[in-house]
Design a protein around this motif. Structure first.
Motif, PDB file in Angstrom:
ATOM      1  N   ALA A 101      -0.599  11.806   2.096  1.00  0.00           N
ATOM      2  CA  ALA A 101      -1.904  11.715   2.787  1.00  0.00           C
ATOM      3  C   ALA A 101      -2.129   9.608   2.660  1.00  0.00           C
ATOM      4  N   GLY A 102      -2.031   9.934   1.588  1.00  0.00           N
ATOM      5  CA  GLY A 102      -1.916   8.309   0.985  1.00  0.00           C
ATOM      6  C   GLY A 102      -0.579   7.557   1.738  1.00  0.00           C
ATOM      7  N   VAL A 144      -7.324   4.203  -5.238  1.00  0.00           N
ATOM      8  CA  VAL A 144      -6.456   4.557  -5.977  1.00  0.00           C
ATOM      9  C   VAL A 144      -5.311   3.003  -5.731  1.00  0.00           C
ATOM     10  N   MET A 145      -4.605   2.691  -4.570  1.00  0.00           N
ATOM     11  CA  MET A 145      -3.360   1.875  -3.925  1.00  0.00           C
ATOM     12  C   MET A 145      -3.478   0.896  -4.487  1.00  0.00           C
ATOM     13  N   LEU A 146      -5.134   0.172  -4.076  1.00  0.00           N
ATOM     14  CA  LEU A 146      -5.620  -1.035  -5.093  1.00  0.00           C
ATOM     15  C   LEU A 146      -5.779  -1.024  -6.981  1.00  0.00           C
ATOM     16  N   ARG A 147      -6.014  -0.114  -7.100  1.00  0.00           N
ATOM     17  CA  ARG A 147      -5.474   0.117  -8.338  1.00  0.00           C
ATOM     18  C   ARG A 147      -3.884   0.023  -9.199  1.00  0.00           C
ATOM     19  N   LEU A 203     -13.958  10.742   5.326  1.00  0.00           N
ATOM     20  CA  LEU A 203     -13.541   9.116   4.900  1.00  0.00           C
ATOM     21  C   LEU A 203     -13.705   8.935   3.371  1.00  0.00           C
ATOM     22  N   GLN A 204     -14.827   9.532   2.860  1.00  0.00           N
ATOM     23  CA  GLN A 204     -14.812   9.703   1.463  1.00  0.00           C
ATOM     24  C   GLN A 204     -13.254   9.383   0.932  1.00  0.00           C
ATOM     25  N   ASN A 205     -12.167  11.170   1.458  1.00  0.00           N
ATOM     26  CA  ASN A 205     -11.323  10.747   0.925  1.00  0.00           C
ATOM     27  C   ASN A 205     -10.209   9.596   1.169  1.00  0.00           C
ATOM     28  N   GLU A 206     -10.731   8.887   2.141  1.00  0.00           N
ATOM     29  CA  GLU A 206      -9.688   8.070   2.795  1.00  0.00           C
ATOM     30  C   GLU A 206     -10.060   6.787   1.677  1.00  0.00           C
ATOM     31  N   VAL A 207     -11.235   6.840   1.886  1.00  0.00           N
ATOM     32  CA  VAL A 207     -11.713   5.812   1.045  1.00  0.00           C
ATOM     33  C   VAL A 207     -11.579   6.119  -1.188  1.00  0.00           C
ATOM     34  N   SER A 208     -11.736   7.111  -1.139  1.00  0.00           N
ATOM     35  CA  SER A 208     -10.921   6.693  -2.675  1.00  0.00           C
ATOM     36  C   SER A 208      -9.293   6.661  -2.641  1.00  0.00           C
ATOM     37  N   LEU A 209      -8.291   6.558  -1.508  1.00  0.00           N
ATOM     38  CA  LEU A 209      -7.345   7.073  -1.263  1.00  0.00           C
ATOM     39  C   LEU A 209      -7.090   5.236  -1.999  1.00  0.00           C
ATOM     40  N   ILE A 210      -7.914   4.534  -0.649  1.00  0.00           N
ATOM     41  CA  ILE A 210      -7.592   3.335  -0.836  1.00  0.00           C
ATOM     42  C   ILE A 210      -7.580   2.563  -2.737  1.00  0.00           C
ATOM     43  N   LEU A 214       0.640  -1.280   0.272  1.00  0.00           N
ATOM     44  CA  LEU A 214       0.117  -0.542   0.070  1.00  0.00           C
ATOM     45  C   LEU A 214       0.908   0.762  -0.029  1.00  0.00           C
ATOM     46  N   ARG A 215       1.916   1.834   0.864  1.00  0.00           N
ATOM     47  CA  ARG A 215       2.674   2.078   1.220  1.00  0.00           C
ATOM     48  C   ARG A 215       3.679   2.970  -0.747  1.00  0.00           C
ATOM     49  N   ASP A 216       3.932   1.551  -1.005  1.00  0.00           N
ATOM     50  CA  ASP A 216       4.142   1.467  -2.495  1.00  0.00           C
ATOM     51  C   ASP A 216       2.812   2.236  -3.208  1.00  0.00           C
ATOM     52  N   ALA A 217       2.390   1.734  -3.684  1.00  0.00           N
ATOM     53  CA  ALA A 217       0.811   2.567  -4.481  1.00  0.00           C
ATOM     54  C   ALA A 217       1.397   3.798  -3.866  1.00  0.00           C
ATOM     55  N   ALA A 218       0.781   4.266  -3.020  1.00  0.00           N
ATOM     56  CA  ALA A 218       0.365   5.566  -2.227  1.00  0.00           C
ATOM     57  C   ALA A 218       1.559   6.425  -2.769  1.00  0.00           C
ATOM     58  N   ALA A 219       2.736   6.221  -3.254  1.00  0.00           N
ATOM     59  CA  ALA A 219       3.837   6.860  -3.507  1.00  0.00           C
ATOM     60  C   ALA A 219       4.064   6.798  -5.563  1.00  0.00           C
ATOM     61  N   SER A 220       2.882   5.774  -6.167  1.00  0.00           N
ATOM     62  CA  SER A 220       3.472   6.236  -7.315  1.00  0.00           C
ATOM     63  C   SER A 220       2.756   6.829  -8.033  1.00  0.00           C
TER      64      SER A 220
END
Length: 310
Positions: A41-42, A98-101, A89-96, A16-22
């Motif tokens: 934030a990610g 993004v990371m899963l994609r 929470l909407q923003n957090e779920v949106s980031l999740i 997840l951390r790798d995805a957040a930084a991509s």
């Protein structure tokens, strides 16, 4: 042959951390760069979500066996236990999502992790800022040291974000050339923008004379600094912190933080566009484009930047 042990929680955290930084991967498969703030934030969400999975679901959760129920449980915990606002929470779920994609689970993210699937309540898009009065702006600008005063005047006249203001030394010579030549449309803004996306901003006519003076003052201050900086600090973080602290001490805080100056800029761009004969839709597109948003995001004007239009 012994079975391969399941991946530990650290693996999903690392993923997840790798995805957040991509780069950000959108639902349609396109990608773009993400800003420093979004990346930061990610990374926080990645750490919080992986810790929740470890402590409340299973220490052996992996990206490939993540279920809708796992994310739904996280959303419920954040709302009911941590007490965060629905919009957060909407923003957090949106980031999740993004990371899963990023990690190859885009179909799962887009089809099974929509807000309604997770019990995420609806929340208004309206921002937390307000458009301050011109008297308020001038009274508080007068309290600032010269460099910070000029920096916030640039934000007011060009609709700049804080980071864009701090890095304006990279463009100030070009801006001076533009205004000296009587060109008040299409001033380039690239340094410090979200995702490195360039935009070209107009200077509304109503206060153009003051905008010219401000650009000339900023040019002189940048030229006088050994590194060409507008804010008298060596590093970007130090410059951002100084501008934020000085602005807050002068009275630019809470709903009237420096970001609220973009509201005033947006409203002036909108009124000028209407005065030129543009339709409402065209004027909204002009505003969001000048602010650095896509021209399809006109709802930001209607629900955010038009608040308290003067």
């Amino acid at each position: 042959m012994s079975k391969k042990p399941p991946m530990r929680t650290e693996s999903i955290r690392a993923s997840l951390r790798d995805a957040a930084a991509s780069h950000r991967r959108h639902a349609d498969g396109t990608t773009d760069k993400i800003s420093f703030e979004t990346r930061k934030a990610g990374l926080k969400v990645a750490a919080r979500f992986s810790d929740f999975l470890r402590d409340n679901i299973s220490p052996h959760k992996r990206i490939d066996n993540l279920k809708t129920a796992d994310v739904k449980a996280y959303a419920k915990h954040r709302l009911e236990v941590d007490g965060i606002a629905p919009r957060t929470l909407q923003n957090e779920v949106s980031l999740i999502r993004v990371m899963l994609r990023q990690k190859g689970r885009g179909e799962f993210a887009d089809k099974q992790l929509q807000n309604k699937d997770l019990g995420v309540p609806k929340a208004p898009r309206a921002g937390a800022k307000e458009s301050p009065s011109k008297d308020f702006v001038e009274a508080n600008l007068a309290k600032l040291p010269e460099r910070e005063e000029v920096a916030l005047r640039l934000a007011y006249h060009l609709g700049l974000r804080k980071k864009e203001v701090v890095m304006s030394g990279k463009h100030i010579e070009t801006w001076k050339k533009f205004v000296d030549a009587g060109k008040f449309e299409g001033l380039p803004v690239l340094a410090g923008t979200k995702g490195g996306r360039a935009r070209y901003v107009p200077i509304p006519a109503d206060e153009r004379a003051d905008a010219i003076r401000t650009i000339h003052r900023a040019y002189a201050l940048c030229k006088a600094h050994p590194k060409g900086n507008l804010i008298d600090q060596d590093g970007l973080k130090e410059s951002l912190d100084r501008l934020a602290n000085q602005a807050k001490a002068a009275g630019f805080k809470h709903a009237n933080s420096p970001h609220s100056l973009r509201y005033l800029y947006a409203q002036r761009v909108y009124k000028e566009a209407i005065a030129k004969g543009m339709t409402t839709k065209e004027a909204e597109m002009a505003v969001v484009t000048a602010l650095g948003h896509g021209d399809s995001r006109t709802q930001l004007w209607r629900h955010v930047y038009s608040k308290g239009m003067q």
